[in-house]
Design an enzyme around this catalytic site. Sequence first.
Site, short mmCIF file in Angstrom:
data_model
loop_
_atom_site.label_atom_id
_atom_site.label_comp_id
_atom_site.label_asym_id
_atom_site.label_seq_id
_atom_site.Cartn_x
_atom_site.Cartn_y
_atom_site.Cartn_z
N GLU A 79 0.83 -1.22 0.00
CA GLU A 79 0.00 0.00 0.00
C GLU A 79 0.86 1.26 0.00
O GLU A 79 0.46 2.30 -0.52
CB GLU A 79 -0.95 0.01 1.19
CG GLU A 79 -2.09 -1.00 1.09
CD GLU A 79 -1.72 -2.39 1.60
OE1 GLU A 79 -0.53 -2.61 1.95
OE2 GLU A 79 -2.61 -3.26 1.66
N PHE A 141 -11.58 -8.03 13.64
CA PHE A 141 -10.46 -8.40 12.77
C PHE A 141 -10.19 -7.28 11.76
O PHE A 141 -11.09 -6.82 11.07
CB PHE A 141 -10.79 -9.71 12.03
CG PHE A 141 -9.69 -10.12 11.10
CD1 PHE A 141 -8.44 -10.47 11.59
CD2 PHE A 141 -9.88 -10.12 9.72
CE1 PHE A 141 -7.40 -10.83 10.73
CE2 PHE A 141 -8.86 -10.49 8.85
CZ PHE A 141 -7.62 -10.84 9.36
N GLN A 142 -8.96 -6.85 11.71
CA GLN A 142 -8.50 -5.79 10.81
C GLN A 142 -9.25 -4.47 11.01
O GLN A 142 -9.44 -3.70 10.07
CB GLN A 142 -8.55 -6.23 9.35
CG GLN A 142 -7.53 -7.34 9.09
CD GLN A 142 -7.28 -7.62 7.63
OE1 GLN A 142 -8.15 -7.45 6.79
NE2 GLN A 142 -6.08 -8.06 7.31
N LYS A 191 -17.93 -1.69 5.55
CA LYS A 191 -18.32 -2.71 4.58
C LYS A 191 -19.82 -2.70 4.35
O LYS A 191 -20.29 -2.88 3.23
CB LYS A 191 -17.85 -4.08 5.08
CG LYS A 191 -17.63 -5.05 3.95
CD LYS A 191 -16.86 -6.27 4.39
CE LYS A 191 -16.73 -7.25 3.23
NZ LYS A 191 -15.99 -8.46 3.60
N MET A 505 23.65 9.73 3.41
CA MET A 505 23.42 11.00 4.08
C MET A 505 23.65 10.89 5.59
O MET A 505 24.20 11.79 6.22
CB MET A 505 22.01 11.50 3.78
CG MET A 505 21.73 12.89 4.29
SD MET A 505 22.91 14.10 3.71
CE MET A 505 22.06 14.73 2.26
C1 LIG Z 1 11.88 6.11 5.84
C2 LIG Z 1 13.11 6.81 6.25
N1 LIG Z 1 13.91 6.26 7.20
C3 LIG Z 1 15.05 6.88 7.57
C4 LIG Z 1 15.41 8.08 7.01
C5 LIG Z 1 16.68 8.78 7.44
N2 LIG Z 1 17.61 8.92 6.33
C6 LIG Z 1 17.73 10.05 5.61
S1 LIG Z 1 18.80 9.92 4.36
C7 LIG Z 1 19.18 8.33 4.76
C8 LIG Z 1 20.18 7.56 3.99
C9 LIG Z 1 19.75 7.27 2.63
O1 LIG Z 1 20.64 6.34 2.09
P1 LIG Z 1 20.56 5.93 0.57
O2 LIG Z 1 19.16 5.63 0.21
O3 LIG Z 1 21.54 4.89 0.30
O4 LIG Z 1 20.94 7.28 -0.17
P2 LIG Z 1 22.31 8.11 -0.13
O5 LIG Z 1 22.20 9.09 0.99
O6 LIG Z 1 23.42 7.17 0.08
O7 LIG Z 1 22.35 8.79 -1.44
C10 LIG Z 1 18.45 7.93 5.88
C11 LIG Z 1 18.56 6.62 6.53
C12 LIG Z 1 14.53 8.62 6.05
N3 LIG Z 1 14.75 9.79 5.48
N4 LIG Z 1 13.42 7.96 5.68
#
Ligand SMILES: Cc1ncc(C[n+]2csc(CCOP(=O)(O)OP(=O)(O)O)c2C)c(N)n1
Lengths: 590, 177
Positions: A79, A141-142, A191, A505
């Site tokens: 989803e 349920f659900q 439903k 990042m």
């Molecule tokens: C759902 C979610 N979980 C955690 C984060 C925190 N976060 C921001 S950037 C990042 C790293 C992203 O890594 P990648 O997808 O490999 O991209 P890169 O930065 O290496 O280009 C994380 C974990 C987020 N933004 N979204």
Amino acid sequence: MYHQHPKDAQQIGKMKEVEEQLLKEKGTKTLSGAEAVVKSLLVEDVDLMFGYPGGAIMPVYDALYDFEEELRHVLTRHEQGAIHAAQGYARATGKVGVCLATSGPGATNLLTGIADAQIDSTPLVCITGQVHSHLLGTDAFQETDVVGISMPVTKWNIQVTKAADIPWAIARAFYVAKSGRPGPVLVDITKDAQFGELEFNYKKCESIRSYVAQPKVNPHRVLEAAELINRARKPLVLFGQGVLLADAKEQFKSFIEKGDLPAAWTIMGLSALETEHELNVGMLGMHGNYAPNKLTNECDVLIAVGMRFDDRVTGDLSRYAKQAKVIHLELDPAEVDKNVKTDVAIIGDCKLSLKLLTDAINSNEHSQWKKEFEKLKIEEFNQVINEELFPSEDEPMSMGEVVNLMSEATKGEAILVTDVGQHQMVAQRYYQFKKYRSNITSGGLGTMGFALPAALGAKMGMPHREVVAVIGDGGFQMTIQELGTLFQTQAKIKILVLNNEFLGMVRQWQDLFFDKRYASTEMVNPDFQTIAKGYHLETKKVNKREDLKQAMKDFVAHDGSYLLEVMVGKENNVFPMIPTGASVSDIRLK
Amino acid sequence: MKREFTISVFTEDRIGLLNRVSIIFTRRHINIESITASESEVPNVHRYTIVICEHQDLVEKVVKQLNKQVEILRSFLHVNDEVVYQELALYKVPTHVLAEGGEAETVVRNHNARVLSVAPEYTIIEKTGHKEETQQLFEVLEPYGILEFVRSGRVAISKPMKEFKEYLSEIEVASAH
Ligand SMILES: Cc1ncc(C[n+]2csc(CCOP(=O)(O)OP(=O)(O)O)c2C)c(N)n1
């Protein structure tokens, strides 16, 4: 277009058509609630939706079965994929994105996307099934209280327990989602309401008395703003998604051109003005360009258009543009003075306020001031950009050089969909946008996993456009299952995975602010090539620079979906950077 | 500086709106001192009276967030001298303390409170007034032993003469666009 009323005549025509067809088929306008859902969507001109079935929404799916031609339903693999696809569709087309899910886990799986759409003002109508109304509140349920859970992250939501209320609720949902400042709406339908019967009379919602979608522009404020702009010697325009949402491309351009006003973008406003435009001075905020960030603290009049002064844009507010008079063109009164105190606020649709303001300002010229941007741009080029786009031979491949090649190969004409992380910043910094409304990213929420499904939705909404998703190896794996949807739909999108084998990042922050203590950011990845092949996807992995150019050509030229994985430097950092808590003018080049 | 504000929120009569309203406060960690929901003089329009103690600029932002909600007609922000307001308190005390000595009875009379109900074991006293006043009576009665105490949220009526109906017609014009 978001802000205008649908062509009424056409809508009424469509409504009649649906009703007449009904009379013919059934000899009556009596429908089941589930059929009414489908018919309502048809009257709202929906021809594509994304979703995932389950017990509580089965009657609606059953009703959809008879309308596969008119109302295409794309079965995603999760989803979250469905809602991000609906977001991508909405952002690319300017229309309302629609998604469908069952109760309980189906509904909760939508929440990340709903929150994302709320913070990024994306018009969505999410329809969820709910348990039978006599079971509400019994932990059936659900059963989840999705109306309760989604309340803080929806523009409006409602639970419908009677078939007769369905057309009304859906009409209102579409109106709320797309009028004013757009946002996500959730309609939860029990439903029994889906099974119940009603006389189908669809009335499009055209106003709600408690809701002012379009506040009137106050002409006095326009004149006050014009006076400030006319007197300004160092004006700076900041533009956000409001320009795109109001579809004010031409009005915006006329405004900055007449006043000779340098204009900088937030990532949500990116592609409202082509990159090459002489007055486009680049990106604002944490990883934005040097000049606009620095000069925010030197301008004398700051003109914010359809942006909300997010903290990633402003840095430390107590040291943000304190020297400047601030003008804010904004549709949502709640955004005015929320983060930055304004001197003149022009509340209303910026398509109109920009036009009035353009008429009211003098033609002007600011060559001296523009030179300051040029100077800092050169400094940034020498210290950051040159090395990022053209690294020396002994350096590993950089994200910037890959994006730069991709930008060239697509002639800056693609819709760029980015995930979240370093690659997102780099892609948006370096892609040379030629076309309007071509950047789709998760800005406010920063939702990893957004790009792949959003790109799919964007492509299905704009089939004639090239759609390129730029994704990190981390985010790719958050919704990688949507490769299945891609295969099933045969949509043609290009997926560029910039693989640094890190959550880049986060690793960058660990590098800069946590003594390189790389806690849980190193990724041991699967073989994406094998995975792609499993989904029958054309694929290629580039390990060496000498293969990159050709691979990029093949990637863009291929007629069909394609995964290009490029191994980039593992520990490259994105610069410039405004560290959290610092001022915009303390932006670091290293 | 934090000060007391009364916010009057006029809404459509719809399930779940109270939740939407309260989220706006809890999100910003604002403690709601009291909240009262009731009908208004306009059919199908409900009003909440909310009392909070906060900084003015924060409260103004909150009111804008309230006004932004689709089914909120309009919210008004008032400082205390812009409204006439009351709260109601009920006190349950042992009947014998009122019967004996008569001192407690004087207390009740002096505070303009009234006796609502008398049973052999307990008596229920009612007082309307500002919080300080109902609190004062609480403190005076406390030594006699208060068996139960409850205070309602504030209800407030604004002093300016403009009727909500007038606002409503303005809103209806603005929303029709
Ligand atoms: C759902 C979610 N979980 C955690 C984060 C925190 N976060 C921001 S950037 C990042 C790293 C992203 O890594 P990648 O997808 O490999 O991209 P890169 O930065 O290496 O280009 C994380 C974990 C987020 N933004 N979204």
